[in-house]
Design an enzyme around this catalytic site. Structure first.
Site, PDB file in Angstrom:
ATOM      1  N   HIS A  18      -3.300 -40.483 -11.279  1.00 32.23           N
ATOM      2  CA  HIS A  18      -3.947 -39.198 -11.514  1.00 32.23           C
ATOM      3  C   HIS A  18      -5.382 -39.188 -10.984  1.00 32.23           C
ATOM      4  CE1 HIS A  18      -5.831 -36.205 -14.442  1.00 32.23           C
ATOM      5  NE2 HIS A  18      -4.918 -35.493 -13.810  1.00 32.23           N
ATOM      6  N   HIS A  60     -11.174 -31.623  -8.398  1.00 28.43           N
ATOM      7  CA  HIS A  60     -10.477 -31.019  -9.543  1.00 28.43           C
ATOM      8  C   HIS A  60     -11.129 -29.763 -10.107  1.00 28.43           C
ATOM      9  CE1 HIS A  60      -9.571 -30.412 -13.823  1.00 28.43           C
ATOM     10  NE2 HIS A  60      -8.330 -30.631 -13.439  1.00 28.43           N
ATOM     11  N   GLN A 159       2.455 -29.409  -6.220  1.00 30.24           N
ATOM     12  CA  GLN A 159       2.520 -29.000  -7.633  1.00 30.24           C
ATOM     13  C   GLN A 159       1.515 -27.890  -7.886  1.00 30.24           C
ATOM     14  OE1 GLN A 159       0.497 -31.771 -10.290  1.00 30.24           O
ATOM     15  NE2 GLN A 159      -0.581 -32.731  -8.582  1.00 30.24           N
TER      16      GLN A 159
END
Ligand code: G3P
Ligand code: CA
Length: 284
Positions: A18, A60, A159
């Site tokens: 991650h 992110h 995703q």
């Protein structure tokens, strides 16, 4: 074909790093991906966003404060401006035990730089982050995936929490394997099977086979949380129901060994973790 092999591999267990090995090195930096790659994880997970001049960066948050020495919205800056930032020092300050002088000054990573570094020697699990804030993201991403021949070579999953974003990617290249991310949360106190499944059927009651089947029409798997307010919201029945409707289940973001073990017992198909070293130890 390599793409068929990739889809077959999704039936077994996948170790997903991650934002790289982000428990050990600053998230979304080359150092974090180097470490994860060295440990031979199955996927490098990353979020992509688009700069004001149309370049794809691995990042992110919608704003740059938390993980850099700048401030403001990432999409307001050009790549050249973003490249002057330090995305490593914050990590050393926040994690003295894992601090490393080599992390200081880490430049923001571009998708090109990541692909140039690892090429077809890695698999990438790429999230289209905040699609409304990043117009043109899907087009730029698919173009880059094609340029690096990542799709037919079975190197990439895309995703998103946004179904629209996944469908956009599919319309641009319908071979790209897609993962629908969901935020799964109980809507009634005493029954964890009564849920809101944000991004797919907001406000629905108990999750149905039809809900999963609707996703399985365009996606090859599901990425879900497992905790809501500190309480576990998925169980073996959820995992089985998803799988029976054609959707392998990947769970985010699992960092403690006992949680990893329990979720593996439930039969999940993979875990997103900041500590792929811990997960690899369990898998071996
Ligand atoms: O992509 C899976 C997981 O990373 C989703 O949450 O906020 O870490 O991107 P986030
Ligand atoms: Ca993500």
């Amino acid at each position: 074909s390599p793409l068929e092999q990739q889809l077959k591999d999704l039936q077994s267990f996948q170790v997903i790093a991650h934002r790289g090995a982000s428990g050990h090195a600053p998230e979304s930096t080359m150092a974090a991906y180097e470490l994860a790659h060295e440990w031979e994880v199955d996927y490098l997970e990353l979020d992509v966003q688009i700069t004001s001049d149309g370049e794809l960066v691995v990042f992110h948050d919608d704003t740059i404060e938390r993980t850099s020495d700048g401030e403001g919205k990432i999409n307001d800056y050009t790549l050249e401006e973003l490249r002057t930032l330090d995305t490593g020092t914050w990590f050393n300050e926040a994690n003295p035990d894992s601090a490393d002088a080599a992390f200081a000054g880490a430049p923001m990573l571009t998708l090109d730089a990541l692909f140039d570094r690892f090429g077809h020697d890695a698999r990438y699990y790429i999230e289209t982050k905040s699609p409304q804030l990043n117009p043109g993201l899907e087009e730029a991403l698919v173009e880059t995936l094609e340029e690096y021949d990542m799709v037919e070579s079975g190197r990439v999953l895309v995703q998103s929490f946004e179904q629209d974003s996944l469908l956009k990617v599919q319309a641009l290249n319908d071979d790209v394997p897609l993962i629908q991310l969901v935020w799964y949360s109980p809507s009634e106190e005493d029954d964890s099977r009564l849920v809101e499944w944000t991004g797919v059927t907001p406000g629905s009651a108990e999750i149905t086979d039809e809900d999963f089947q609707e996703v399985a029409e365009y996606a090859v798997g599901l990425g879900t949380n497992y905790l809501y307010d500190g309480r576990e919201v998925i169980d073996a029945d959820f995992v089985k129901q998803a799988q029976e409707n054609g959707l392998p289940v990947h769970v985010y973001t699992v960092n403690e060994t006992d949680d990893m073990e329990r979720l593996m017992e439930m039969g999940v198909n993979g875990l997103f973790t900041n500590y792929p070293d811990r997960l690899l130890e369990l898998v071996e």
